[in-house]
Design a protein around this motif. Structure first.
Motif, PDB file in Angstrom:
ATOM      1  N   GLY A  57      47.824   4.101 -26.183  1.00  0.00           N
ATOM      2  CA  GLY A  57      49.011   3.837 -25.411  1.00  0.00           C
ATOM      3  C   GLY A  57      49.137   3.006 -24.335  1.00  0.00           C
ATOM      4  O   GLY A  57      49.782   2.195 -24.066  1.00  0.00           O
ATOM      5  N   TYR A  61      51.096  -0.584 -23.918  1.00  0.00           N
ATOM      6  CA  TYR A  61      52.215  -0.378 -22.876  1.00  0.00           C
ATOM      7  C   TYR A  61      52.256  -1.633 -22.163  1.00  0.00           C
ATOM      8  O   TYR A  61      53.273  -1.985 -21.813  1.00  0.00           O
ATOM      9  CB  TYR A  61      51.933   0.839 -22.202  1.00  0.00           C
ATOM     10  CG  TYR A  61      53.144   1.042 -21.177  1.00  0.00           C
ATOM     11  CD1 TYR A  61      54.373   1.625 -21.613  1.00  0.00           C
ATOM     12  CD2 TYR A  61      53.204   0.742 -19.857  1.00  0.00           C
ATOM     13  CE1 TYR A  61      55.489   1.935 -20.872  1.00  0.00           C
ATOM     14  CE2 TYR A  61      54.205   0.924 -19.022  1.00  0.00           C
ATOM     15  CZ  TYR A  61      55.355   1.415 -19.562  1.00  0.00           C
ATOM     16  OH  TYR A  61      56.504   1.500 -18.751  1.00  0.00           O
ATOM     17  N   TYR A  73      52.605   6.827 -28.024  1.00  0.00           N
ATOM     18  CA  TYR A  73      51.067   7.330 -28.227  1.00  0.00           C
ATOM     19  C   TYR A  73      51.044   8.286 -26.962  1.00  0.00           C
ATOM     20  O   TYR A  73      50.357   9.185 -27.130  1.00  0.00           O
ATOM     21  CB  TYR A  73      50.318   6.312 -28.196  1.00  0.00           C
ATOM     22  CG  TYR A  73      49.800   5.802 -29.571  1.00  0.00           C
ATOM     23  CD1 TYR A  73      49.404   6.513 -30.517  1.00  0.00           C
ATOM     24  CD2 TYR A  73      50.494   4.531 -29.808  1.00  0.00           C
ATOM     25  CE1 TYR A  73      49.383   6.190 -31.802  1.00  0.00           C
ATOM     26  CE2 TYR A  73      50.129   3.904 -31.256  1.00  0.00           C
ATOM     27  CZ  TYR A  73      49.835   4.652 -32.104  1.00  0.00           C
ATOM     28  OH  TYR A  73      49.468   4.340 -33.355  1.00  0.00           O
TER      29      TYR A  73
END
Length: 123
Positions: A57, A61, A73
Motif C-alpha cells: 500500500g 500510494y 491495500y
C-alpha cells in the motif's frame, strides 16, 4: 539457520515462495527489485498477509496511477468497511494495526538488508 547455513535457508525460502507461502513471499518481496518485489508482495497480501499489504500500500500510494490500489491495500490492513474495524465499545479502531505492521516491515527490511535501511516512511 539464515546465518549459519545461508544456502539451505535460501533454498527453503525459495521453495516456500514457489508454493505460495505468504510469509516467504513477503520476506523475498522486500528484497527484490520493484517489479518482482511488488509481484510477491501482492501474492502475500492477496493471501491475507497484512504486513505485505501495508508495505505494498505504501509503495503504490506514492504513484498517482496506483494510488487507489495503494489505498485498497492500506484498507485491508486497517479493516475499513469490516465489522472487525470497530472496538467492543463500537468506536473506530486506531491505526494500531498499521503501526504493528510498520514495525514488522521495518524489522524485516533491516534483517534482509543487514541493517542498511533504517526507516520506512508512512508519509
Amino acid at each position: 539457520m539464515k546465518w549459519v547455513e545461508n544456502e539451505r535457508y535460501l533454498a527453503i525460502v525459495n521453495h516456500l515462495v514457489a508454493v505460495g507461502n505468504p510469509d516467504a513471499c513477503f520476506i523475498v518481496g522486500v528484497t527484490l527489485d520493484m517489479a518482482q518485489g511488488l509481484f510477491l508482495l501482492d501474492k502475500a497480501a492477496t493471501a491475507g498477509h497484512k504486513t505485505a499489504a501495508y508495505v505494498l500500500g505504501l509503495l503504490l500510494y506514492k504513484s498517482d496511477e496506483a494510488r487507489a490500489t495503494g489505498k485498497k491495500y492500506i484498507s485491508q490492513v486497517e479493516g475499513d468497511g469490516d465489522e472487525a474495524a470497530t472496538t467492543d465499545a463500537g468506536n473506530k479502531r486506531t491505526n494500531q494495526e498499521c503501526r504493528r505492521c510498520r514495525k514488522i516491515a521495518e524489522d524485516a527490511v533491516q534483517e534482509q538488508t543487514k541493517g542498511k535501511v533504517l526507516n520506512i516512511s508512512t508519509r
